[in-house]
Design a protein around this motif. Structure first.
Motif, PDB file in Angstrom:
ATOM      1  N   ALA A 183       0.802  -1.228   0.000  1.00 13.60           N
ATOM      2  CA  ALA A 183       0.000   0.000   0.000  1.00 13.60           C
ATOM      3  C   ALA A 183       0.835   1.279   0.000  1.00 13.60           C
ATOM      4  O   ALA A 183       0.578   2.190  -0.801  1.00 13.60           O
ATOM      5  CB  ALA A 183      -0.973  -0.019   1.178  1.00 13.60           C
ATOM      6  N   PRO A 184       1.851   1.433   0.872  1.00 10.49           N
ATOM      7  CA  PRO A 184       2.629   2.684   0.840  1.00 10.49           C
ATOM      8  C   PRO A 184       3.323   2.909  -0.496  1.00 10.49           C
ATOM      9  O   PRO A 184       3.355   4.040  -1.011  1.00 10.49           O
ATOM     10  CB  PRO A 184       3.650   2.494   1.977  1.00 10.49           C
ATOM     11  CG  PRO A 184       3.018   1.496   2.889  1.00 10.49           C
ATOM     12  CD  PRO A 184       2.278   0.563   1.993  1.00 10.49           C
ATOM     13  N   GLY A 185       3.876   1.849  -1.071  1.00 14.32           N
ATOM     14  CA  GLY A 185       4.533   1.974  -2.362  1.00 14.32           C
ATOM     15  C   GLY A 185       3.575   2.346  -3.470  1.00 14.32           C
ATOM     16  O   GLY A 185       3.968   2.992  -4.459  1.00 14.32           O
ATOM     17  N   SER A 186       2.310   1.963  -3.338  1.00 15.70           N
ATOM     18  CA  SER A 186       1.314   2.332  -4.340  1.00 15.70           C
ATOM     19  C   SER A 186       1.097   3.837  -4.365  1.00 15.70           C
ATOM     20  O   SER A 186       0.970   4.446  -5.430  1.00 15.70           O
ATOM     21  CB  SER A 186      -0.005   1.605  -4.052  1.00 15.70           C
ATOM     22  OG  SER A 186       0.153   0.202  -4.139  1.00 15.70           O
ATOM     23  N   VAL A 187       1.067   4.455  -3.180  1.00 17.32           N
ATOM     24  CA  VAL A 187       0.917   5.914  -3.115  1.00 17.32           C
ATOM     25  C   VAL A 187       2.162   6.594  -3.682  1.00 17.32           C
ATOM     26  O   VAL A 187       2.066   7.580  -4.426  1.00 17.32           O
ATOM     27  CB  VAL A 187       0.656   6.353  -1.663  1.00 17.32           C
ATOM     28  CG1 VAL A 187       0.694   7.876  -1.551  1.00 17.32           C
ATOM     29  CG2 VAL A 187      -0.688   5.817  -1.183  1.00 17.32           C
ATOM     30  N   ALA A 188       3.340   6.062  -3.341  1.00 22.25           N
ATOM     31  CA  ALA A 188       4.579   6.630  -3.883  1.00 22.25           C
ATOM     32  C   ALA A 188       4.625   6.503  -5.405  1.00 22.25           C
ATOM     33  O   ALA A 188       5.053   7.423  -6.103  1.00 22.25           O
ATOM     34  CB  ALA A 188       5.788   5.933  -3.256  1.00 22.25           C
ATOM     35  N   THR A 189       4.165   5.371  -5.917  1.00 20.90           N
ATOM     36  CA  THR A 189       4.121   5.172  -7.368  1.00 20.90           C
ATOM     37  C   THR A 189       3.166   6.164  -8.016  1.00 20.90           C
ATOM     38  O   THR A 189       3.452   6.721  -9.086  1.00 20.90           O
ATOM     39  CB  THR A 189       3.691   3.741  -7.704  1.00 20.90           C
ATOM     40  OG1 THR A 189       4.644   2.813  -7.165  1.00 20.90           O
ATOM     41  CG2 THR A 189       3.602   3.526  -9.212  1.00 20.90           C
ATOM     42  N   ALA A 190       2.008   6.402  -7.378  1.00 22.81           N
ATOM     43  CA  ALA A 190       1.050   7.375  -7.905  1.00 22.81           C
ATOM     44  C   ALA A 190       1.665   8.771  -7.970  1.00 22.81           C
ATOM     45  O   ALA A 190       1.473   9.506  -8.947  1.00 22.81           O
ATOM     46  CB  ALA A 190      -0.206   7.388  -7.034  1.00 22.81           C
ATOM     47  N   VAL A 212       9.429   5.315   6.548  1.00 19.17           N
ATOM     48  CA  VAL A 212       8.417   5.367   5.495  1.00 19.17           C
ATOM     49  C   VAL A 212       7.025   5.416   6.129  1.00 19.17           C
ATOM     50  O   VAL A 212       6.693   4.587   6.985  1.00 19.17           O
ATOM     51  CB  VAL A 212       8.520   4.146   4.567  1.00 19.17           C
ATOM     52  CG1 VAL A 212       7.429   4.175   3.508  1.00 19.17           C
ATOM     53  CG2 VAL A 212       9.894   4.104   3.911  1.00 19.17           C
ATOM     54  N   PRO A 213       6.186   6.370   5.734  1.00 23.75           N
ATOM     55  CA  PRO A 213       4.851   6.469   6.333  1.00 23.75           C
ATOM     56  C   PRO A 213       3.899   5.426   5.759  1.00 23.75           C
ATOM     57  O   PRO A 213       4.027   5.001   4.606  1.00 23.75           O
ATOM     58  CB  PRO A 213       4.406   7.879   5.928  1.00 23.75           C
ATOM     59  CG  PRO A 213       5.098   8.129   4.627  1.00 23.75           C
ATOM     60  CD  PRO A 213       6.439   7.443   4.748  1.00 23.75           C
ATOM     61  N   ALA A 214       2.939   5.015   6.574  1.00 22.26           N
ATOM     62  CA  ALA A 214       1.830   4.238   6.046  1.00 22.26           C
ATOM     63  C   ALA A 214       1.000   5.171   5.167  1.00 22.26           C
ATOM     64  O   ALA A 214       0.826   6.350   5.485  1.00 22.26           O
ATOM     65  CB  ALA A 214       0.985   3.677   7.179  1.00 22.26           C
ATOM     66  N   ALA A 215       0.518   4.671   4.059  1.00 22.59           N
ATOM     67  CA  ALA A 215      -0.256   5.488   3.124  1.00 22.59           C
ATOM     68  C   ALA A 215      -1.218   4.580   2.381  1.00 22.59           C
ATOM     69  O   ALA A 215      -1.011   3.363   2.321  1.00 22.59           O
ATOM     70  CB  ALA A 215       0.673   6.214   2.147  1.00 22.59           C
ATOM     71  N   ALA A 216      -2.276   5.156   1.829  1.00 23.05           N
ATOM     72  CA  ALA A 216      -3.302   4.310   1.229  1.00 23.05           C
ATOM     73  C   ALA A 216      -4.015   5.007   0.083  1.00 23.05           C
ATOM     74  O   ALA A 216      -4.225   6.228   0.105  1.00 23.05           O
ATOM     75  CB  ALA A 216      -4.324   3.907   2.293  1.00 23.05           C
ATOM     76  N   LEU A 217      -4.402   4.204  -0.900  1.00 21.17           N
ATOM     77  CA  LEU A 217      -5.308   4.641  -1.955  1.00 21.17           C
ATOM     78  C   LEU A 217      -6.735   4.421  -1.469  1.00 21.17           C
ATOM     79  O   LEU A 217      -7.049   3.356  -0.916  1.00 21.17           O
ATOM     80  CB  LEU A 217      -5.094   3.835  -3.237  1.00 21.17           C
ATOM     81  CG  LEU A 217      -3.769   3.985  -3.975  1.00 21.17           C
ATOM     82  CD1 LEU A 217      -3.742   3.050  -5.176  1.00 21.17           C
ATOM     83  CD2 LEU A 217      -3.557   5.412  -4.427  1.00 21.17           C
ATOM     84  N   ALA A 218      -7.613   5.387  -1.659  1.00 19.88           N
ATOM     85  CA  ALA A 218      -8.999   5.279  -1.219  1.00 19.88           C
ATOM     86  C   ALA A 218      -9.919   5.550  -2.403  1.00 19.88           C
ATOM     87  O   ALA A 218     -10.254   6.703  -2.688  1.00 19.88           O
ATOM     88  CB  ALA A 218      -9.273   6.254  -0.075  1.00 19.88           C
ATOM     89  N   VAL A 252      -6.711   0.515   3.130  1.00 14.49           N
ATOM     90  CA  VAL A 252      -5.695  -0.331   3.764  1.00 14.49           C
ATOM     91  C   VAL A 252      -4.979   0.419   4.881  1.00 14.49           C
ATOM     92  O   VAL A 252      -4.487   1.534   4.680  1.00 14.49           O
ATOM     93  CB  VAL A 252      -4.677  -0.818   2.713  1.00 14.49           C
ATOM     94  CG1 VAL A 252      -3.601  -1.679   3.371  1.00 14.49           C
ATOM     95  CG2 VAL A 252      -5.385  -1.594   1.619  1.00 14.49           C
ATOM     96  N   ARG A 253      -4.936  -0.191   6.073  1.00 14.16           N
ATOM     97  CA  ARG A 253      -4.222   0.369   7.232  1.00 14.16           C
ATOM     98  C   ARG A 253      -4.611   1.836   7.466  1.00 14.16           C
ATOM     99  O   ARG A 253      -3.789   2.688   7.782  1.00 14.16           O
ATOM    100  CB  ARG A 253      -2.710   0.240   7.032  1.00 14.16           C
ATOM    101  CG  ARG A 253      -2.224  -1.205   6.927  1.00 14.16           C
ATOM    102  CD  ARG A 253      -0.809  -1.311   6.384  1.00 14.16           C
ATOM    103  NE  ARG A 253       0.157  -0.592   7.217  1.00 14.16           N
ATOM    104  CZ  ARG A 253       1.416  -0.372   6.865  1.00 14.16           C
ATOM    105  NH1 ARG A 253       1.868  -0.824   5.695  1.00 14.16           N
ATOM    106  NH2 ARG A 253       2.239   0.275   7.669  1.00 14.16           N
ATOM    107  N   GLY A 254      -5.902   2.119   7.320  1.00  9.78           N
ATOM    108  CA  GLY A 254      -6.366   3.499   7.411  1.00  9.78           C
ATOM    109  C   GLY A 254      -6.130   4.136   8.761  1.00  9.78           C
ATOM    110  O   GLY A 254      -5.941   5.355   8.851  1.00  9.78           O
ATOM    111  N   ALA A 255      -6.143   3.335   9.843  1.00 12.73           N
ATOM    112  CA  ALA A 255      -5.977   3.894  11.176  1.00 12.73           C
ATOM    113  C   ALA A 255      -4.582   4.445  11.411  1.00 12.73           C
ATOM    114  O   ALA A 255      -4.383   5.313  12.260  1.00 12.73           O
ATOM    115  CB  ALA A 255      -6.294   2.832  12.229  1.00 12.73           C
TER     116      ALA A 255
END
Length: 454
Positions: A183-190, A212-218, A252-255
C-alpha cells in the motif's frame, strides 16, 4: 551494512555500477542481502499482536485519523513532475521474464515463503500485519520500486512488469499481508506517475527515507452498484482549494495511514486528491472484511475536508484517475495469480498423498481433472496479466488487456479458491489448512478497487 542503508540514496556503495543502473538488478541485490542477513530471524513473527490493535480492528472503532507527520510543504511549482520513461518494446510477443526479473521473483518468493506465509494465520485473526514484517518489506525496497531513480527510487523506466511480478510473488505467501506491504509503495508510485514537482518534493522524500509512512489509496465506496469511475464522494471548489465529502471503504491500514490518495468527483469528472491524515474532518472506522483481513481494512469518512488547490493529483479531466483504476486492477490480477498459484502448490501434493480406497485420490479422474483445470486457468490468468503489464510499462493503451485480465481473474480466481477447498474435502473447511483463507481472499478480486497499484 544494513539493507536500509543500502537502499538510501547515499548508501549504495555496496552495489555494483550495473546494479545502480538497472532498477531490477538493484532490487535483486537488496533482496539477496535480505536473504543472507539475520533479518528474517529478527522480525518477531511469533510475537503476539497488541491487544488494542486486535480489539479495534476486529470489533470495529471510530476515531480521528492518525496525527501523522508534518510534511515539508513545497508549493508554487505546478509543472509536471519527473516521470520514468516508458520501457523499450522488443517487438516480440515474449513474456518470459528477464534474468534479473526471474531473480527478483525467486528472492521475493523466498521472502513470501519464509516470512509472509508463517505470519498469515495470526494476521488473519488479528486483522493486522506484524510490525516486523512491515519493516522487513520496507528494507527490501517495496515503497520505492515504482519511484523514478532521480527522485530517490530505483526505477529508470516504468515498472508495471516488475510490480506485477512482486505482487504475484508476495501473494503466494498471503494476499492480505501482500496488500498491507504494497500500500505505501502504491501511493509513492502514484506520486511518481502523476505528481507535480511540488507534490513530489513534498511527499516523496518521506517514502525514500528511513521512516516510510503508512499510506493508502482510497477509491472504493460502500454503496450499492458502486461504479469506481463515478465516485459518490464529491470535491467542490471553494476559494483557492477544494472541499471533500463522502465515505471510502476498504482503505488499507487506514488507522495508521499518514497520507491518502482519495478519489472524488470534481465538476462531473473523477479526480485524485492528496489528503494528509492530520486534515480536519477525517474520521476512520474499523471495517473488518471476509477476506484480505491482514490488510487492516477501514472506512474513511470525509466531512467538509478542506484541501489546497495543489492537493489535486494529476489532471481534473479523469485521465489520471482512469489510469489509476486500471493500474490498480492490474495489481489485483497479479495478487489473484499469486494466490491461485499458492492453491495449486498446496492441493497438488495433498491429492497425491491423501489415500482413499487404497490409492491416492489423484488417481480419480474427477480429482485429477479439477487440479488440471486449476493449472490451465491459472496460466491463462498469468498470460493476460503479464501482457497488460507489458503494455502499461511501454506506455501503450492497455485498457482492453486489463479489462480481459480482470474479468478472467475475478471469475476463475474465485473458482480456483472454491476448487481448492473442494479438493481438500472436510479439511478444506477448517482453519488448519490455509486454503479456506485463500478462497476468502480470492473473492476480493472482483470487488476491491484501488488499495494497491503497479
Amino acid at each position: 551494512m544494513s539493507l536500509i542503508n543500502i537502499l538510501k540514496p547515499g548508501g549504495r556503495n555496496g552495489l555494483s555500477s550495473r546494479e545502480r543502473r538497472d532498477p531490477i538488478g538493484f532490487t535483486v541485490a537488496a533482496l539477496n542481502r535480505l536473504a543472507q542477513s539475520d533479518l528474517i530471524d529478527r522480525v518477531g513473527l511469533r510475537k503476539q499482536t497488541e491487544q488494542a490493535v486486535f480489539t479495534v480492528t476486529r470489533n470495529g472503532f471510530k476515531t480521528a485519523t492518525a496525527a501523522g507527520r508534518q510534511f515539508k510543504k513545497v508549493s508554487g511549482n505546478t509543472l509536471a513532475g519527473t516521470r520514468a520513461p516508458a520501457a523499450k518494446a522488443s517487438g516480440l510477443f515474449d513474456l518470459t521474464p528477464t534474468d534479473d526479473e526471474q531473480m527478483l521473483v525467486d528472492v521475493v518468493t523466498e521472502f513470501a515463503t519464509e516470512v509472509v506465509r508463517p505470519a498469515a494465520a495470526e494476521a488473519n485473526e488479528t486483522c493486522a500485519a506484524p510490525e516486523g514484517l512491515l519493516k522487513a518489506s520496507l528494507e527490501i525496497g517495496l515503497p520505492i520500486l515504482g519511484v523514478p531513480e532521480s527522485l530517490g527510487g530505483i526505477s529508470e523506466e516504468r515498472s508495471a512488469t516488475a510490480g506485477v511480478l512482486v505482487a504475484e510473488a508476495l501473494a503466494r505467501g498471503d494476499m492480505g499481508l501482500a496488500v498491507a506491504a504494497l500500500a505505501p509503495g502504491s501511493v509513492a508510485t502514484a506520486l511518481g506517475l502523476w505528481g507535480t514537482v511540488a507534490q513530489q518534493q513534498t511527499y516523496l522524500p518521506a517514502f525514500t527515507g528511513d521512516d516510510v509512512p503508512a499510506a493508502a489509496l482510497a477509491l472504493t465506496e460502500p454503496s450499492v452498484l458502486f461504479d469506481v469511475l463515478a465516485p459518490a464522494t464529491t470535491a467542490e471548489r471553494a476559494g483557492d482549494g477544494f472541499v471533500l465529502n463522502g465515505v471510502k471503504s476498504a482503505v488499507v491500514r487506514g488507522a495508521e495511514a499518514e497520507l491518502f490518495v482519495v478519489g472524488a468527483s470534481l465538476d462531473g469528472k473523477p479526480a485524485l486528491f492528496l489528503v494528509e491524515s492530520s486534515t480536519e474532518g477525517l474520521e476512520v472506522e474499523g471495517d473488518p472484511s471476509m477476506g484480505v483481513r491482514a490488510a487492516s481494512l477501514t472506512r474513511l469518512e470525509l466531512n467538509d475536508v478542506k484541501v489546497d488547490a495543489d492537493a489535486l493529483l494529476g489532471d481534473a479531466d479523469g485521465e489520471a484517475y482512469t489510469e489509476c483504476v486500471r493500474l490498480a486492477r492490474l495489481a489485483w490480477c497479479a495478487l489473484a495469480v499469486g494466490t491461485g498459484q499458492a492453491v495449486l502448490d498446496y492441493v497438488t501434493p495433498y491429492v497425491n498423498e491423501r489415500e482413499a480406497f487404497g490409492e491416492p485420490i489423484s488417481h480419480r479422474q474427477a480429482v485429477a481433472f479439477m487440479v488440471a483445470d486449476i493449472a490451465i486457468e491459472l496460466q491463462s490468468m498469468r498470460l493476460l496479466t503479464y501482457k497488460a503489464a507489458a503494455r502499461a510499462a511501454q506506455g501503450k493503451d492497455f485498457s482492453r488487456e486489463v479489462a480481459l485480465a480482470r474479468k478472467l481473474c475475478a471469475d476463475k480466481g474465485m473458482r480456483i479458491g472454491l476448487d481448492g477447498v473442494q479438493l481438500l474435502g472436510g479439511h478444506g473447511f477448517v482453519k488448519e489448512h490455509p486454503v479456506e483463507r485463500w478462497y476468502r481472499d480470492l473473492r476480493a478480486i472482483g470487488i476491491m478497487e484501488g488499495a494497491v497499484l503497479v
